[in-house]
Design a protein around this motif. Structure first.
Motif, PDB file in Angstrom:
ATOM      1  N   ILE A  78       0.850  -1.190   0.000  1.00 56.02           N
ATOM      2  CA  ILE A  78       0.000   0.000   0.000  1.00 56.02           C
ATOM      3  C   ILE A  78       0.884   1.238   0.000  1.00 56.02           C
ATOM      4  O   ILE A  78       2.055   1.179   0.362  1.00 56.02           O
ATOM      5  N   VAL A  79       0.284   2.350  -0.411  1.00 54.48           N
ATOM      6  CA  VAL A  79       0.936   3.655  -0.336  1.00 54.48           C
ATOM      7  C   VAL A  79       0.032   4.535   0.512  1.00 54.48           C
ATOM      8  O   VAL A  79      -1.113   4.795   0.152  1.00 54.48           O
ATOM      9  N   ILE A  80       0.556   4.961   1.667  1.00 58.98           N
ATOM     10  CA  ILE A  80      -0.198   5.855   2.542  1.00 58.98           C
ATOM     11  C   ILE A  80       0.111   7.275   2.114  1.00 58.98           C
ATOM     12  O   ILE A  80       1.263   7.641   1.926  1.00 58.98           O
ATOM     13  N   GLY A  81      -0.935   8.073   1.941  1.00 60.18           N
ATOM     14  CA  GLY A  81      -0.752   9.458   1.507  1.00 60.18           C
ATOM     15  C   GLY A  81      -1.117   9.657   0.064  1.00 60.18           C
ATOM     16  O   GLY A  81      -0.839  10.693  -0.538  1.00 60.18           O
ATOM     17  N   GLN A  82      -1.750   8.657  -0.520  1.00 61.65           N
ATOM     18  CA  GLN A  82      -2.105   8.733  -1.936  1.00 61.65           C
ATOM     19  C   GLN A  82      -3.385   7.924  -2.145  1.00 61.65           C
ATOM     20  O   GLN A  82      -3.480   6.785  -1.717  1.00 61.65           O
ATOM     21  N   GLU A  83      -4.367   8.533  -2.766  1.00 62.11           N
ATOM     22  CA  GLU A  83      -5.605   7.833  -3.073  1.00 62.11           C
ATOM     23  C   GLU A  83      -5.433   7.035  -4.358  1.00 62.11           C
ATOM     24  O   GLU A  83      -4.500   7.282  -5.125  1.00 62.11           O
ATOM     25  N   ALA A  84      -6.321   6.097  -4.589  1.00 64.78           N
ATOM     26  CA  ALA A  84      -6.286   5.309  -5.815  1.00 64.78           C
ATOM     27  C   ALA A  84      -6.473   6.218  -7.012  1.00 64.78           C
ATOM     28  O   ALA A  84      -7.272   7.143  -6.991  1.00 64.78           O
TER      29      ALA A  84
END
Length: 182
Positions: free
Chosen positions: A174-180
């Motif tokens: 996952i990448v926290i700080g970025q929406e899909a």
């Protein structure tokens, strides 16, 4: 015995003018240099955005909660067991202080992964995982209780643990700080 005389020199007008001229010159130089120094700092929007954080979910065992930091804030990532997911989904949302379905707090197809901010919504203490009546989180400061979906179930906390912006880049990352983006 020799006598010593002490001569006291009084400041003159010339001394005052010398000091005053130096002070005015220093202020003038600072006025010229300050814009240059300020131009070296990053834009406020850049500082506020914060860099996204990549998290590999592979080493997180079922039932485990890990803590990461994003933008200086604590984030809990919980690999929920099937029993924890079922308990969270079976709650009558109408009975909750801050009504929110479990499905609204996780990403579609990834119900086992719960990602929430790690501070109690009452006064910001850090809740303890796998504690409390619902085996979610318990805040030791004032007794707030959260379930396995991070929803407030008791105590003085007014709202659920917030969900930060995050997106899955694969089934295990996952990448926290970025929406899909899709």
């Amino acid at each position: 015995m020799a006598e010593t005389t002490t001569t006291v020199v009084e400041p003159t007008r010339r001394d005052f003018l010398f000091i005053a001229t130096g002070a005015v010159g220093a202020v003038g130089a600072a006025t010229l240099v300050w814009p240059f120094v300020q131009s070296l700092t990053p834009d406020a929007a850049t500082v506020a955005a914060g860099a996204p954080v990549d998290v590999d979910l592979t080493p997180i065992a079922e039932g485990q909660i890990v803590k990461v930091f994003w933008r200086g804030k604590l984030i809990f990532i919980r690999n929920r067991t099937p029993a924890e997911i079922k308990a969270a989904e079976d709650v009558n949302v109408a009975t909750l202080r801050d009504p929110q379905a479990d499905s609204a707090r996780v990403k579609e197809g990834h119900a086992k992964w719960l990602v929430v901010y790690g501070n109690c919504t009452h006064l910001g203490c850090v809740p303890l995982g796998h504690q409390g009546e619902y085996e979610g989180w318990f805040c030791p400061c004032h007794g707030s209780v959260f379930d396995t979906s991070g929803r407030v179930r008791g105590g003085p906390a007014p709202t659920n643990l917030p969900v930060p912006p995050y997106a899955f880049t694969s089934d295990t990352k996952i990448v926290i700080g970025q929406e899909a983006t899709a």
